[in-house]
Design an enzyme around this catalytic site. Sequence first.
Site, PDB file in Angstrom:
ATOM      1  N   GLU A   4     -43.638 -58.047  17.046  1.00  0.00           N
ATOM      2  CA  GLU A   4     -43.045 -56.974  17.879  1.00  0.00           C
ATOM      3  C   GLU A   4     -42.669 -56.124  16.797  1.00  0.00           C
ATOM      4  OE1 GLU A   4     -40.282 -58.217  20.817  1.00  0.00           O
ATOM      5  OE2 GLU A   4     -41.943 -59.665  21.758  1.00  0.00           O
ATOM      6  N   GLU A  12     -45.492 -51.721  25.682  1.00  0.00           N
ATOM      7  CA  GLU A  12     -44.923 -52.486  26.676  1.00  0.00           C
ATOM      8  C   GLU A  12     -43.862 -51.515  27.400  1.00  0.00           C
ATOM      9  OE1 GLU A  12     -43.741 -56.414  26.167  1.00  0.00           O
ATOM     10  OE2 GLU A  12     -42.927 -56.859  28.229  1.00  0.00           O
ATOM     11  N   LYS A  27     -49.871 -61.208  16.687  1.00  0.00           N
ATOM     12  CA  LYS A  27     -49.099 -60.036  17.193  1.00  0.00           C
ATOM     13  C   LYS A  27     -47.741 -60.374  16.835  1.00  0.00           C
ATOM     14  CE  LYS A  27     -48.592 -59.452  21.840  1.00  0.00           C
ATOM     15  NZ  LYS A  27     -46.984 -59.593  21.781  1.00  0.00           N
ATOM     16  N   ASP A  46     -45.674 -65.261  23.621  1.00  0.00           N
ATOM     17  CA  ASP A  46     -44.494 -66.042  23.582  1.00  0.00           C
ATOM     18  C   ASP A  46     -43.686 -66.129  25.038  1.00  0.00           C
ATOM     19  OD1 ASP A  46     -43.432 -63.335  23.411  1.00  0.00           O
ATOM     20  OD2 ASP A  46     -42.339 -63.847  21.535  1.00  0.00           O
ATOM     21  N   SER A  47     -44.399 -65.130  25.921  1.00  0.00           N
ATOM     22  CA  SER A  47     -44.212 -65.394  27.352  1.00  0.00           C
ATOM     23  C   SER A  47     -44.085 -66.676  27.707  1.00  0.00           C
ATOM     24  CB  SER A  47     -44.957 -64.560  28.181  1.00  0.00           C
ATOM     25  OG  SER A  47     -46.279 -64.523  28.003  1.00  0.00           O
TER      26      SER A  47
HETATM   27  O1  KIV Z   1     -45.811 -62.772  25.350  1.00  0.00           O
HETATM   28  C1  KIV Z   1     -46.348 -61.930  25.813  1.00  0.00           C
HETATM   29  O2  KIV Z   1     -47.053 -62.416  27.060  1.00  0.00           O
HETATM   30  C2  KIV Z   1     -46.664 -60.416  25.454  1.00  0.00           C
HETATM   31  C3  KIV Z   1     -47.253 -59.572  26.639  1.00  0.00           C
HETATM   32  C4  KIV Z   1     -46.051 -59.293  27.370  1.00  0.00           C
HETATM   33  C5  KIV Z   1     -47.756 -58.426  26.187  1.00  0.00           C
HETATM   34  O3  KIV Z   1     -46.315 -60.370  24.413  1.00  0.00           O
END
Ligand code: KIV
Length: 257
Positions: A114, A181, A112, A45-46
């Site tokens: 959090e 992280e 994934k 989600d980056s």
């Molecule tokens: O969204 C992302 O790119 C991530 C990484 C920072 C692990 O979750």
Amino acid sequence: MTPTEKAAALAARKGGTPLSALTAYDYPSARLIDACGIDILLVGDSLGMVVLGFPDTTHVTIEHMCHHTAAVARAHPQALVLGDMPIDTYNSPEQAVRHAIMLRDAGAEAVKLEGGFDQVANITAILGAGIPVIGHIGMLPQQIVSEGAYRKKGRTEADAQRLIHDALALCEAGVCAMVLESVVPDVAARITAAVNVPTIGIGCGIGTCDGEVAVLTDLLGSFPWFVPPFAKPEAHLAATISSAVLAYKRRVETQAP
Ligand code: KIV
């Protein structure tokens, strides 16, 4: 290999060759990265920050994630396609399963999310739907609004103990790996030693985890406006792009009919 087999193969890499993971948000980068033999393509989600221009990841929706996951999946990678669950898509087990299925249907082979102990019910429900899960603890970018800044985690012994407790809870729930992280290096190493699945570090120092994940634009130097302190660029594409565009502009402007 089925997604479950791919996830099991990644889990079995604990203690073996370190896992490599990179973010990918589109078809060409997915193809290029996959051809290099990277183990995990994370549709992170980056995306919200480095592709969509939002100030942080809290603006990312499930529709954004599905759109980009589908583009990555069209590359038919050998690597595991891992889709991030955006904020507010896993506030209950039912909601988590519904959104994990949307990501799976878009092409994600695992998802994934959090959080640690607080996510066990959601993870159990997603795994119950047959979708492999990777955990994510330490600094949680989706908490930026409540935390106010991106801070290193594990600075105190109490925080270290909390992280280890979270990591063990994720293992118990059945994740096949977990991202750590921005955890201080010695605590990242303690977590890695404590858990029986691979830890995948970002901003945790060298040699503290069973693998590493990087944001593609940090690696390529193509997003100069926000570069985390731990980023190690292997290229400087922002400058390359600017000089190519300027060369093109010069060429066009000197081609008068
Ligand atoms: O969204 C992302 O790119 C991530 C990484 C920072 C692990 O979750």
